[in-house]
Design a protein around this motif. Structure first.
Motif, PDB file in Angstrom:
ATOM      1  N   MET A   1       1.019  10.536  11.995  1.00 23.38           N
ATOM      2  CA  MET A   1       1.049   9.963  10.846  1.00 23.38           C
ATOM      3  C   MET A   1       2.120   8.687  10.756  1.00 23.38           C
ATOM      4  N   MET A   2       1.742   7.521  10.275  1.00 22.62           N
ATOM      5  CA  MET A   2       2.441   6.554   9.758  1.00 22.62           C
ATOM      6  C   MET A   2       2.781   6.161   8.531  1.00 22.62           C
ATOM      7  N   LYS A   3       3.948   5.821   8.285  1.00 25.41           N
ATOM      8  CA  LYS A   3       4.585   5.431   6.695  1.00 25.41           C
ATOM      9  C   LYS A   3       4.509   3.970   6.653  1.00 25.41           C
ATOM     10  N   LEU A   4       3.987   3.573   5.637  1.00 30.13           N
ATOM     11  CA  LEU A   4       3.883   2.397   5.103  1.00 30.13           C
ATOM     12  C   LEU A   4       4.341   1.859   3.738  1.00 30.13           C
ATOM     13  N   ARG A   5       4.978   1.054   3.561  1.00 31.14           N
ATOM     14  CA  ARG A   5       5.698   0.673   2.352  1.00 31.14           C
ATOM     15  C   ARG A   5       4.938  -0.555   1.436  1.00 31.14           C
ATOM     16  N   ILE A   6       4.306  -0.334   0.449  1.00 27.89           N
ATOM     17  CA  ILE A   6       3.596  -1.431  -0.238  1.00 27.89           C
ATOM     18  C   ILE A   6       4.068  -1.490  -1.766  1.00 27.89           C
ATOM     19  N   ASN A   7       4.942  -2.724  -2.090  1.00 25.06           N
ATOM     20  CA  ASN A   7       5.289  -2.819  -3.205  1.00 25.06           C
ATOM     21  C   ASN A   7       6.307  -1.710  -3.878  1.00 25.06           C
ATOM     22  N   GLY A   8       7.222  -1.185  -2.872  1.00 22.79           N
ATOM     23  CA  GLY A   8       7.962  -0.087  -3.330  1.00 22.79           C
ATOM     24  C   GLY A   8       7.262   1.353  -3.333  1.00 22.79           C
ATOM     25  N   LEU A   9       5.887   1.371  -3.016  1.00 21.67           N
ATOM     26  CA  LEU A   9       5.247   2.799  -2.958  1.00 21.67           C
ATOM     27  C   LEU A   9       5.404   3.060  -1.389  1.00 21.67           C
ATOM     28  N   TRP A  11       3.282   5.035   1.322  1.00 20.00           N
ATOM     29  CA  TRP A  11       1.898   5.168   1.862  1.00 20.00           C
ATOM     30  C   TRP A  11       1.878   5.868   3.158  1.00 20.00           C
ATOM     31  N   ASN A  12       1.009   6.801   3.278  1.00 18.68           N
ATOM     32  CA  ASN A  12       0.915   7.504   4.605  1.00 18.68           C
ATOM     33  C   ASN A  12      -0.533   7.054   5.002  1.00 18.68           C
ATOM     34  N   VAL A  13      -0.315   6.553   6.468  1.00 17.17           N
ATOM     35  CA  VAL A  13      -1.807   6.554   7.128  1.00 17.17           C
ATOM     36  C   VAL A  13      -1.920   7.399   8.249  1.00 17.17           C
ATOM     37  N   GLN A  14      -2.861   8.099   8.493  1.00 14.59           N
ATOM     38  CA  GLN A  14      -3.131   9.115   9.194  1.00 14.59           C
ATOM     39  C   GLN A  14      -4.636   8.945   9.964  1.00 14.59           C
ATOM     40  N   ASN A  15      -4.838   9.128  11.324  1.00  8.35           N
ATOM     41  CA  ASN A  15      -5.793   9.108  12.015  1.00  8.35           C
ATOM     42  C   ASN A  15      -6.367  10.767  11.802  1.00  8.35           C
ATOM     43  N   VAL A  16      -7.587  11.043  11.551  1.00  3.84           N
ATOM     44  CA  VAL A  16      -8.334  12.332  11.564  1.00  3.84           C
ATOM     45  C   VAL A  16      -9.577  12.081  12.175  1.00  3.84           C
ATOM     46  N   GLN A  17      -9.993  13.510  12.640  1.00  2.03           N
ATOM     47  CA  GLN A  17     -11.216  13.529  13.301  1.00  2.03           C
ATOM     48  C   GLN A  17     -12.552  13.232  12.249  1.00  2.03           C
ATOM     49  N   LEU A  40      -1.248   8.514  -2.283  1.00  2.00           N
ATOM     50  CA  LEU A  40      -0.548   7.096  -1.483  1.00  2.00           C
ATOM     51  C   LEU A  40      -0.975   7.488   0.032  1.00  2.00           C
ATOM     52  N   SER A  41      -2.417   7.691   0.452  1.00  2.00           N
ATOM     53  CA  SER A  41      -2.707   8.080   1.594  1.00  2.00           C
ATOM     54  C   SER A  41      -3.969   7.371   1.998  1.00  2.00           C
ATOM     55  N   VAL A  42      -3.803   6.890   3.243  1.00  2.62           N
ATOM     56  CA  VAL A  42      -5.059   6.546   3.781  1.00  2.62           C
ATOM     57  C   VAL A  42      -5.580   7.227   5.164  1.00  2.62           C
ATOM     58  N   TYR A  43      -6.868   7.618   5.404  1.00  2.00           N
ATOM     59  CA  TYR A  43      -7.245   8.407   6.276  1.00  2.00           C
ATOM     60  C   TYR A  43      -8.386   7.614   7.011  1.00  2.00           C
ATOM     61  N   LEU A  44      -8.122   7.334   8.594  1.00  2.00           N
ATOM     62  CA  LEU A  44      -9.072   6.888   9.178  1.00  2.00           C
ATOM     63  C   LEU A  44      -9.598   7.606  10.200  1.00  2.00           C
TER      64      LEU A  44
END
Length: 109
Positions: A1-9, A11-17, A40-44
């Motif tokens: 999982m990768m962390k990403l900061r957008i305008n003070g928030l 976010w978690n970005v994660q690869n999934v099956q 505050l998560s993105v799944y790819l």
């Protein structure tokens, strides 16, 4: 999982099956990527080809950025998806054209 900061928030970005429940839309359709605002998560989908993966990342980041900056430009969800699709497919080309113009206009300055 990768962390990403957008305008003070944060976010978690994660690869999934591909078959992961996180990649289901509200209607239950399978998606290449999904942004969950409340988490505050993105799944790819990790199984996509690189080019499609990049377009999907841009698409989902537009969702995350508009939410994080409180931008509500879209009259309805269909319009938002169309804009995100367009930007996901063409952002690199737009940036490349911008760089060419800037380099041409400000060459040697």
């Amino acid at each position: 999982m990768m962390k990403l900061r957008i305008n003070g928030l944060n976010w978690n970005v994660q690869n999934v099956q591909r078959n992961d429940e996180k990649l289901k839309s509200k209607d239950g359709d399978s998606c290449f990527g999904v942004t969950y605002y409340q988490e505050l998560s993105v799944y790819l989908d990790e199984s996509m080809p690189k080019e499609l993966y990049r377009q999907t990342v841009v698409h989902e980041l537009i969702h995350a950025f508009t939410f994080s900056f409180g931008v509500h430009l879209f009259a309805n969800e269909r319009t938002e998806e169309s804009v995100c699709d367009f930007m996901g497919a063409h952002l690199d080309e737009i940036c490349s054209a911008t760089n060419k113009i800037m380099n041409f206009c400000f060459k040697g300055c």
